[in-house]
Design an enzyme around this catalytic site. Structure first.
Site, PDB file in Angstrom:
ATOM      1  N   SER A  52       0.845  -1.178   0.000  1.00 48.63           N
ATOM      2  CA  SER A  52       0.000   0.000   0.000  1.00 48.63           C
ATOM      3  C   SER A  52       0.891   1.242   0.000  1.00 48.63           C
ATOM      4  O   SER A  52       1.682   1.435  -0.911  1.00 48.63           O
ATOM      5  CB  SER A  52      -0.945  -0.039   1.199  1.00 48.63           C
ATOM      6  OG  SER A  52      -1.952   0.927   1.092  1.00 48.63           O
ATOM      7  N   HIS A  69      -7.735  -5.241  -0.984  1.00 51.81           N
ATOM      8  CA  HIS A  69      -6.480  -4.546  -0.730  1.00 51.81           C
ATOM      9  C   HIS A  69      -5.560  -5.337   0.196  1.00 51.81           C
ATOM     10  O   HIS A  69      -4.342  -5.240   0.101  1.00 51.81           O
ATOM     11  CB  HIS A  69      -6.781  -3.173  -0.130  1.00 51.81           C
ATOM     12  CG  HIS A  69      -5.568  -2.308   0.021  1.00 51.81           C
ATOM     13  ND1 HIS A  69      -4.737  -1.993  -1.040  1.00 51.81           N
ATOM     14  CD2 HIS A  69      -5.031  -1.692   1.115  1.00 51.81           C
ATOM     15  CE1 HIS A  69      -3.750  -1.212  -0.613  1.00 51.81           C
ATOM     16  NE2 HIS A  69      -3.898  -1.028   0.680  1.00 51.81           N
TER      17      HIS A  69
END
Length: 703
Positions: free
Chosen positions: A556, A671
Site C-alpha cells: 500500500s 487490498h
C-alpha cells in the site's frame, strides 16, 4: 468508535469517474488502458503476466516447502481464537483448512477460558458463498446497543471495501427474514433503535464524494425501501466522506456522532440530537474513541487549548451537545512516546490505551476521578507490543494481546476496574526455533540529522561481514505505527533458515506521535525515503548485511515506499517486493480511492506539490538505462482502495524499457489479500521464493 480512517489507510464504489482537469491532463500515458480494473483487455494482459511469473516461482523446488509451511501455520488448529465480546458472550471468526473463508461462531465467557471451548457456528462463509454463488469475505459486525441482540453483518464480495449489510439475530442464530439488507456500497451504518438505522452510503447519482465515499447521511426505518430514507445531514463532494456512529456508555448516555472527514486527517465532529446536527468544539485533527461516564473521549493530533497534540482528552457530553465546553487532558505523551492511534478503547467505566516508549509498548488504564482522570499502567511483560483486542461495553473486562519478534502472542484477560495484573488465558505455541536469535534496536542518522530507530532480529553468531540475507520492511505514512510483532511465517520461512529481519520505524508513521508523521507529509516526504535508505546504509556499516543480500518489501503506502527506493537507490537492494502499491503519483487522485489521500501526498492541482509528485513518482522515475534489481510486483484485481492499476502500469513500463521484473495479480482478496487462508499462504510462499532466489541463490542453497 468505528474507525473508518484506519480501513482507508492501511487499508464500495470506485472513485468518481470525473477526475480533476489536472489529472486528466496526463494524456501521454500509453498504459491508461490498464486502469480499466476489470476490463477484458487488461485482464488478458494480467493472465499472460501471471503465467510467466508463476512458471518461474512455482517451479522452484522451495516453493512447495514454503507454501506447505505457510499454510500449516495459517491454518493451525492451535491458533488463538481472537475474541470479540458482544453482550456477555465471546464471538470469533475462525478460518482453517475446512473453512478457508471462515466461520463466525460463539461461546460463553466461561467456556472460552477452557483450552477447547465448545463453539456454536452462526455463519459459515464457505457454505453461504456456495449457496449464493459469491465469494463472501468477512468484514465485521455492528451490534445494537444496549441489548446487543441484533447485529449488522458486513460482507464483501471477493474482499473489496464495498460491503453488503445484513441484519442478524444473535438469539436465533440466523439472518432476519425481511430484516435490514443494504446492498453493496462503501457504507457505514449504526443503530438508533431496534427499528432505525443511521446510514451513509451510495444513495444514487451524486451522493458519493470525489474519493468514492458517501457524504449523505440518512435515517432508514425498518420495512421501508432505501429510497424512502430521510436525509439528516449532507457534506460536500469535496469531502473525503461522512461517517455516522452511535456511542453509548455504561450509564446509558448516548451520542449519535457524525464525522465529516474534510480531508484524510481533518474532520468536523457533529452530534445529532434527533432534530439537528451540532458541531462539537474540537480540533480538526482528532479521533473520537467513545463515551465514558458521560464524557466524549478523543485523541488529538494537534494542540487545542491546554491539550497538546498526541494526547487523550475528554469533553462532557452535555457541553458537546450544545456546541460548547473545553477539553480536559487525560494523558499527554512525552517526546519519545506515542498513543497508538489504532489502540484506544473504552470499557464501561474506563479508557484503555496502548502507549509506546521508544517503540516499546505498555497498556494504560484511565478512570474518571472527580473532574479529572487517574491513570495507571497494567502489569504486563516489558518490551512487547500491546494490541487491545476487545472490551465490554457495560463492564470493564476485556482482552489484550502481547507479542514480540521472538515472543509468541499471548492473549491476556484484564479488568480495568481491578488492580489485579492481566492473566494470560491463551498462548500461541512457538512456530519457529528462536534459539540463538537476538533482537536489537539501533538508530540510523538520516539526511537531516534525525536519529531513526529500527529493530533487527538475527542470529547472535551471525558473521559481521555483510553476508547475512536480510529482509527489511516499513510503512512510513498516515500516522500508522510499526511495532514489534510475532510472525510465525516469517520466522519459519526466513529466520529459521538463517536470515535476518529488520523493522524500520521511519517518519510518516506514528511511533513518536503526530510530529513524527507530520515531518514527512506532502512535499516533506523525501525525508521518509531518506530515513529508509539511511537505515540500509547503517546495516551495511554494522556488517549485518550488504546490498546484494538485502531484500525489502512493503504494501500500500509501503508499496509506494518500495517503488521510490527501487528508483532512487537501486544500488542498495538485492531484491524488492512491491505489494498492492501506489506508483503513478500524477494520476493517483483519479484511481480508486486516491482522491482521499491528498492530505497525505499532496495534489497535482497545487504547483509545488505537483512538482514534488512528478519528481518522486516511481512510474515516472523509471529509466530505460536504469540498473535496477529485478522487482517482484504483486497486487489484487479486487482492490478497490488503491487499485491494481498502479502495479500493472509500472510492470508494463518496465517491460517497455526491457527491464527485468516479475508481476502477479491475484483475482480475489481486496487490498489486504484476505479472501481466504489459502490465498494468504500462496502470496507468502511466492514472495519468499522470490527472496530466496535473489538473496540466497539456487535451490540447493536452501535448508
Amino acid at each position: 468508535m468505528k474507525r473508518w480512517w484506519f480501513a482507508m489507510a492501511a487499508a464500495g464504489a470506485l472513485a468518481a469517474s470525473t477526475a480533476s482537469a489536472q489529472i486528466a491532463a496526463v494524456t501521454d500515458d500509453p498504459y491508461i488502458w490498464l486502469e480499466d480494473r476489470e476490463g477484458a483487455k487488461p485482464l488478458a494482459w494480467v493472465e499472460t503476466e501471471n503465467k510467466r511469473t508463476l512458471s518461474r516461482l512455482e517451479a522452484d523446488p522451495r516453493y512447495d516447502t514454503f507454501h506447505r509451511e505457510a499454510l500449516e501455520i495459517a491454518s493451525a488448529e492451535d491458533r488463538i481464537p481472537m475474541p470479540q465480546i458482544i453482550g456477555s458472550r465471546i464471538f470469533n471468526l475462525w478460518r482453517d483448512k475446512a473453512h478457508p473463508q471462515g466461520i463466525w461462531r460463539v461461546t460463553s465467557a466461561a467456556d472460552f477460558a477452557h483450552a477447547q471451548p465448545n463453539w456454536t457456528t452462526l455463519i459459515d462463509l464457505d457454505a453461504l458463498s456456495k449457496a449464493e454463488g459469491k465469494k463472501w469475505v468477512w468484514k465485521g459486525v455492528v451490534c445494537r446497543e444496549p441489548d446487543e441482540k441484533r447485529c449488522l453483518v458486513s460482507l464483501s464480495e471477493g474482499g473489496e471495501d464495498a460491503t453488503t449489510l445484513r441484519e442478524f439475530d444473535l438469539e436465533t442464530g440466523s439472518f432476519v427474514d425481511g430484516g435490514f439488507d443494504l446492498p453493496a456500497s462503501k457504507q457505514n451504518a449504526d443503530w438508533i433503535d431496534a427499528d432505525t438505522l443511521i446510514v451513509s452510503r451510495d444513495w444514487g447519482e451524486g451522493t458519493l464524494t470525489k474519493s468514492g465515499y458517501p457524504y449523505v447521511v440518512k435515517i432508514l426505518k425498518r420495512g421501508e425501501p432505501i429510497a424512502a430514507a430521510r436525509e439528516i445531514y449532507r457534506g460536500t463532494t469535496d469531502d473525503i466522506g461522512v461517517f455516522p456512529s452511535v456511542e453509548m456508555d455504561a450509564q446509558g448516555h448516548r451520542a449519535v456522532v457524525i464525522t465529516r472527514a474534510k480531508t484524510f486527517f481533518t474532520s468536523d465532529i457533529l452530534l445529532w440530537d434527533g432534530a439537528k446536527a451540532t458541531k462539537v468544539p474540537l480540533p480538526e485533527r482528532v479521533d473520537v474513541n467513545g463515551l465514558v461516564d458521560g464524557r466524549l473521549i478523543v485523541r488529538t493530533s494537534e494542540p487545542w487549548g491546554k491539550v497538546p497534540e498526541g494526547a487523550l482528552a475528554a469533553l462532557p457530553l452535555s457541553d458537546a451537545m450544545r456546541g460548547a465546553g473545553e477539553l480536559t487532558t487525560i494523558f499527554a505523551a512525552g517526546p519519545r512516546q506515542s498513543i497508538d492511534r489504532s489502540n484506544v478503547r473504552v470499557t464501561g467505566n474506563a479508557v484503555i490505551a496502548s502507549v509506546y516508549d521508544n517503540v516499546r509498548g505498555r497498556a494504560m488504564v484511565f478512570t474518571p476521578e472527580g473532574a479529572g482522570w487517574r491513570g495507571r499502567a497494567l502489569d504486563l511483560p516489558d518490551n512487547l507490543s500491546v494490541d487491545l483486542v476487545t472490551a465490554e461495553h457495560r463492564g470493564d473486562r476485556g482482552y489484550l494481546a502481547v507479542s514480540g519478534f521472538t515472543t509468541p502472542t499471548r492473549l491476556m484477560a484484564f479488568d480495568a476496574a481491578s488492580s489485579t495484573a492481566p492473566l494470560a488465558v491463551k498462548s500461541l505455541p512457538p512456530r519457529f526455533d528462536v534459539s540463538g536469535l537476538v533482537v536489537e534496536q539501533f538508530e540510523a542518522r538520516s539526511s537531516d540529522g534525525t536519529k531513526v530507530p529500527y529493530f533487527v532480529v538475527h542470529r547472535e553468531d551471525a558473521p559481521k561481514d555483510g553476508s547475512t540475507p536480510t529482509l527489511m520492511t516499513a510503512y512510513g505514512g498516515f500516522e500508522v505505527s510499526n511495532t514489534p510483532y510475532y510472525s510465525g511465517i516469517t520466522g519459519k520461512l526466513w529466520l529459521e533458515r538463517g536470515g535476518a529481519f529488520v523493522l524500520a520505524n521511519i517518519r510518516g508513521g506514528g511511533e513518536f506521535g503526530p510530529a513524527w508523521h507530520e515531518a514527512g507529509r506532502k512535499t516533506k516526504r523525501q525525508l521518509i525515503f531518506d530515513d529508509f535508505a539511511s537505515i540500509a546504509r547503517d546495516l551495511f556499516a554494522r556488517g549485518i548485511t550488504s546490498a546484494s543480500k538485502l531484500g525489502i518489501y512493503g504494501g500500500s503506502n509501503g508499496g509506494l515506499l518500495m517503488g521510490v527506493e527501487l528508483t532512487q537507490h537501486p544500488e542498495l537492494w538485492g531484491a524488492v517486493t512491491i505489494q498492492v502499491p501506489l506508483l503513478d503519483m500524477l494520476r493517483y487522485e483519479g484511481i480508486a480511492a486516491g482522491a482521499s489521500w491528498v492530505d497525505e501526498y499532496g495534489s497535482v492541482s497545487v504547483p509545488e506539490e505537483r512538482a514534488f509528485l512528478a519528481k518522486m513518482s516511481p512510474y515516472h522515475a523509471l529509466r530505460k538505462d536504469g540498473r535496477y534489481p529485478e522487482p517482484y510486483i504483486w497486487t489484487t484485481t479486487k482492490d478497490d482502495r488503491v487499485g491494481p492499476q498502479h502495479a500493472r502500469k509500472f510492470a508494463a513500463r518496465m517491460k517497455e524499457y526491457g527491464l527485468p521484473y516479475l508481476f502477479y495479480e491475484d483475482t480475489a482478496g481486496g487490498h489486504s489479500g484476505d479472501a481466504d487462508i489459502a490465498q494468504g499462504a500462496r502470496l507468502q510462499a511466492l514472495q519468499m521464493t522470490y527472496f530466496a532466489q535473489k538473496l540466497i541463490g539456487s535451490a540447493g542453497a536452501a535448508r
